[in-house]
Design a protein around this motif. Sequence first.
Motif, PDB file in Angstrom:
ATOM      1  N   UNK A  92       0.861  -1.181   0.000  1.00  0.00           N
ATOM      2  CA  UNK A  92       0.000   0.000   0.000  1.00  0.00           C
ATOM      3  C   UNK A  92       0.898   1.232   0.000  1.00  0.00           C
ATOM      4  N   UNK A  93       0.534   2.214  -0.814  1.00  0.00           N
ATOM      5  CA  UNK A  93       1.246   3.496  -0.872  1.00  0.00           C
ATOM      6  C   UNK A  93       0.229   4.595  -0.586  1.00  0.00           C
ATOM      7  N   UNK A  94       0.561   5.459   0.366  1.00  0.00           N
ATOM      8  CA  UNK A  94      -0.344   6.540   0.765  1.00  0.00           C
ATOM      9  C   UNK A  94       0.453   7.810   0.983  1.00  0.00           C
ATOM     10  N   UNK A  95      -0.064   8.929   0.505  1.00  0.00           N
ATOM     11  CA  UNK A  95       0.524  10.240   0.757  1.00  0.00           C
ATOM     12  C   UNK A  95      -0.572  11.102   1.362  1.00  0.00           C
ATOM     13  N   UNK A  96      -0.299  11.621   2.556  1.00  0.00           N
ATOM     14  CA  UNK A  96      -1.284  12.454   3.232  1.00  0.00           C
ATOM     15  C   UNK A  96      -1.042  12.452   4.724  1.00  0.00           C
ATOM     16  N   UNK A 118      -0.491  -1.784 -11.002  1.00  0.00           N
ATOM     17  CA  UNK A 118       0.933  -2.138 -11.013  1.00  0.00           C
ATOM     18  C   UNK A 118       1.362  -2.882  -9.748  1.00  0.00           C
ATOM     19  N   UNK A 119       0.479  -3.707  -9.212  1.00  0.00           N
ATOM     20  CA  UNK A 119       0.826  -4.519  -8.048  1.00  0.00           C
ATOM     21  C   UNK A 119       0.778  -3.800  -6.717  1.00  0.00           C
ATOM     22  N   UNK A 120       0.345  -2.547  -6.707  1.00  0.00           N
ATOM     23  CA  UNK A 120       0.299  -1.754  -5.480  1.00  0.00           C
ATOM     24  C   UNK A 120      -1.080  -1.129  -5.332  1.00  0.00           C
ATOM     25  N   UNK A 121      -1.541  -1.035  -4.102  1.00  0.00           N
ATOM     26  CA  UNK A 121      -2.797  -0.360  -3.784  1.00  0.00           C
ATOM     27  C   UNK A 121      -2.458   1.089  -3.434  1.00  0.00           C
ATOM     28  N   UNK A 122      -2.832   2.020  -4.292  1.00  0.00           N
ATOM     29  CA  UNK A 122      -2.571   3.442  -4.074  1.00  0.00           C
ATOM     30  C   UNK A 122      -3.762   4.024  -3.314  1.00  0.00           C
ATOM     31  N   UNK A 123      -3.516   4.335  -2.045  1.00  0.00           N
ATOM     32  CA  UNK A 123      -4.596   4.753  -1.152  1.00  0.00           C
ATOM     33  C   UNK A 123      -4.862   6.240  -1.257  1.00  0.00           C
ATOM     34  N   UNK A 124      -6.139   6.584  -1.313  1.00  0.00           N
ATOM     35  CA  UNK A 124      -6.559   7.972  -1.204  1.00  0.00           C
ATOM     36  C   UNK A 124      -6.923   8.286   0.246  1.00  0.00           C
ATOM     37  N   UNK A 125      -7.425   7.279   0.956  1.00  0.00           N
ATOM     38  CA  UNK A 125      -7.776   7.404   2.367  1.00  0.00           C
ATOM     39  C   UNK A 125      -7.315   6.166   3.116  1.00  0.00           C
TER      40      UNK A 125
END
Length: 141
Positions: A92-96, A118-125
């Motif tokens: 998981x990748x998260x920016x915030x 691309x094999x990663x869960x890009x988190x918004x929350x």
Amino acid sequence: MNRKKRFLIGALILAGAVAYLMYTGIRQTAVYYLTIEEFLSKKDTLANEGVRVAGRVQLGSVAKKMIPSGEELNFRLGDFKGEGTPTDSVPVHFVGVTPDMFKAAGGSDVIIEGKYRDGTLYAQNVLTSCPSKYEAEAAAK
């Protein structure tokens, strides 16, 4: 045209416009809610779709870095038993802003809202869930 026909045509156009706006609004905000086990079995079909995945942050997988727009957070999301291997988890990748109840060492129960690509869960929350304090005591009795 008489007044009744014009009124009927206007009402139909208005009803059609409202129905269209409702449909597009629901479609844009609708996301699948899955546990990590369900997500792992369907992850290839959910690529670039909005998903909401519940799981537990694997111990020792959390990497935080401060950046100008908040924090960059990378970790692996596994099952609720905490016994998952890297093949039973998803990065998981998260920016915030990281939630207060998020444990830096891992082990937090979280719900991730974002997109998988691309094999990663890009988190918004990243939402943390509070573990029940009563389950362990009830099991002990």
